[in-house]
Design a protein around this motif. Structure first.
Motif, PDB file in Angstrom:
ATOM      1  N   ILE A 183       0.842  -1.205   0.000  1.00  0.00           N
ATOM      2  CA  ILE A 183       0.000   0.000   0.000  1.00  0.00           C
ATOM      3  C   ILE A 183       0.875   1.252   0.000  1.00  0.00           C
ATOM      4  O   ILE A 183       0.606   2.224  -0.716  1.00  0.00           O
ATOM      5  N   THR A 184       1.933   1.247   0.761  1.00  0.00           N
ATOM      6  CA  THR A 184       2.855   2.392   0.794  1.00  0.00           C
ATOM      7  C   THR A 184       3.469   2.601  -0.595  1.00  0.00           C
ATOM      8  O   THR A 184       3.567   3.738  -1.073  1.00  0.00           O
ATOM      9  N   GLU A 185       3.872   1.516  -1.244  1.00  0.00           N
ATOM     10  CA  GLU A 185       4.452   1.605  -2.598  1.00  0.00           C
ATOM     11  C   GLU A 185       3.431   2.152  -3.575  1.00  0.00           C
ATOM     12  O   GLU A 185       3.761   3.003  -4.395  1.00  0.00           O
ATOM     13  N   CYS A 186       2.194   1.695  -3.511  1.00  0.00           N
ATOM     14  CA  CYS A 186       1.145   2.183  -4.416  1.00  0.00           C
ATOM     15  C   CYS A 186       0.894   3.682  -4.183  1.00  0.00           C
ATOM     16  O   CYS A 186       0.722   4.441  -5.137  1.00  0.00           O
ATOM     17  N   LEU A 187       0.891   4.101  -2.936  1.00  0.00           N
ATOM     18  CA  LEU A 187       0.665   5.507  -2.643  1.00  0.00           C
ATOM     19  C   LEU A 187       1.825   6.370  -3.182  1.00  0.00           C
ATOM     20  O   LEU A 187       1.617   7.454  -3.716  1.00  0.00           O
ATOM     21  N   LEU A 227       3.719   5.651  -5.775  1.00  0.00           N
ATOM     22  CA  LEU A 227       3.616   5.698  -7.234  1.00  0.00           C
ATOM     23  C   LEU A 227       2.531   6.672  -7.684  1.00  0.00           C
ATOM     24  O   LEU A 227       2.697   7.410  -8.651  1.00  0.00           O
ATOM     25  N   SER A 228       1.413   6.684  -6.984  1.00  0.00           N
ATOM     26  CA  SER A 228       0.324   7.586  -7.379  1.00  0.00           C
ATOM     27  C   SER A 228       0.693   9.041  -7.123  1.00  0.00           C
ATOM     28  O   SER A 228       0.278   9.927  -7.860  1.00  0.00           O
ATOM     29  N   VAL A 229       1.512   9.317  -6.147  1.00  0.00           N
ATOM     30  CA  VAL A 229       1.958  10.686  -5.875  1.00  0.00           C
ATOM     31  C   VAL A 229       2.958  11.146  -6.951  1.00  0.00           C
ATOM     32  O   VAL A 229       2.936  12.279  -7.386  1.00  0.00           O
ATOM     33  N   ASP A 230       3.828  10.227  -7.398  1.00  0.00           N
ATOM     34  CA  ASP A 230       4.823  10.566  -8.410  1.00  0.00           C
ATOM     35  C   ASP A 230       4.191  10.905  -9.740  1.00  0.00           C
ATOM     36  O   ASP A 230       4.670  11.761 -10.475  1.00  0.00           O
ATOM     37  N   THR A 231       3.121  10.217 -10.103  1.00  0.00           N
ATOM     38  CA  THR A 231       2.519  10.456 -11.416  1.00  0.00           C
ATOM     39  C   THR A 231       1.444  11.449 -11.325  1.00  0.00           C
ATOM     40  O   THR A 231       1.298  12.501 -11.279  1.00  0.00           O
TER      41      THR A 231
END
Length: 152
Positions: A142-146, A148-152
Motif C-alpha cells: 500500500i505504501t508503494e502504491c501511494l 507511485l500515485s503521488v509521483d505520477t
C-alpha cells in the motif's frame, strides 16, 4: 548625347542616363551599343555641364576589369547549396530519430510489459518463509502504491 565622331570622354554638356539594369531592352534590330527601356518612368537623366578631369582620372585609376569564370562561380554556388541541403537533411533525420526514440521510451514507460515478469514475482511459500508477516507485506504494498500515485 555626343555625336558618334567625338568621344564622350572629351566633350562638355553630356547627358548621363541612369536606369536599373532590368529596365534595359535590347532587340536584334538595334545597333551595337544601342539600348531601349521597358519603362521610361524609371529612366533618370543628369546633364553634366563641364567635364571634371580629377573625377575622371580618379575613376580610371580605381577601375578594375575582371573576367569572371562564371561556370566555376555557378558550380561553387551549387556545391554550397547542395552542402546546405545535405546538412538540413542530416539534421532532420537526426531529429526524427530522436523523436522516434523518445516516443519508444514513452511507450515503454506506459506499457505493462515489465510488471508481470517472473523474476519480479514472489510466491506465497517465499512470503511464508520470509521474515516479514503478511500484514507487513500488505503495508509495504500500500505504501508503494501511494508513492507511485503521488509521483505520477
Amino acid at each position: 548625347m555626343a555625336s558618334p565622331k567625338t568621344s564622350g570622354n572629351k566633350v562638355n554638356n553630356v547627358d548621363v542616363v541612369y536606369t536599373p539594369w532590368h529596365n534595359l531592352k535590347k532587340t536584334a534590330s538595334m545597333d551595337a551599343g544601342q539600348v531601349g527601356f521597358h519603362n521610361p518612368k524609371q529612366v533618370r537623366t543628369v546633364r553634366v555641364e563641364k567635364r571634371i578631369n580629377e573625377i575622371v582620372n580618379r575613376l580610371n585609376k580605381t577601375k578594375v576589369e575582371r573576367k569572371p569564370d562564371l561556370k566555376a562561380e555557378r558550380e561553387a554556388v551549387n556545391a554550397a547549396e547542395r552542402a546546405e541541403r545535405k546538412l538540413q537533411l542530416r539534421d532532420k533525420k537526426r531529429r526524427e530519430e530522436m523523436d522516434r526514440l523518445e516516443k519508444e521510451r514513452q511507450t515503454e514507460i506506459r506499457s505493462y510489459k515489465g510488471l508481470m515478469l517472473a523474476e519480479n514475482m514472489t510466491s506465497n511459500k517465499q512470503i511464508a518463509s520470509g521474515s516479514k508477516s503478511l500484514q507487513e507485506l500488505e503495508e509495504d504494498f500500500i505504501t508503494e502504491c501511494l508513492c507511485l500515485s503521488v509521483d505520477t
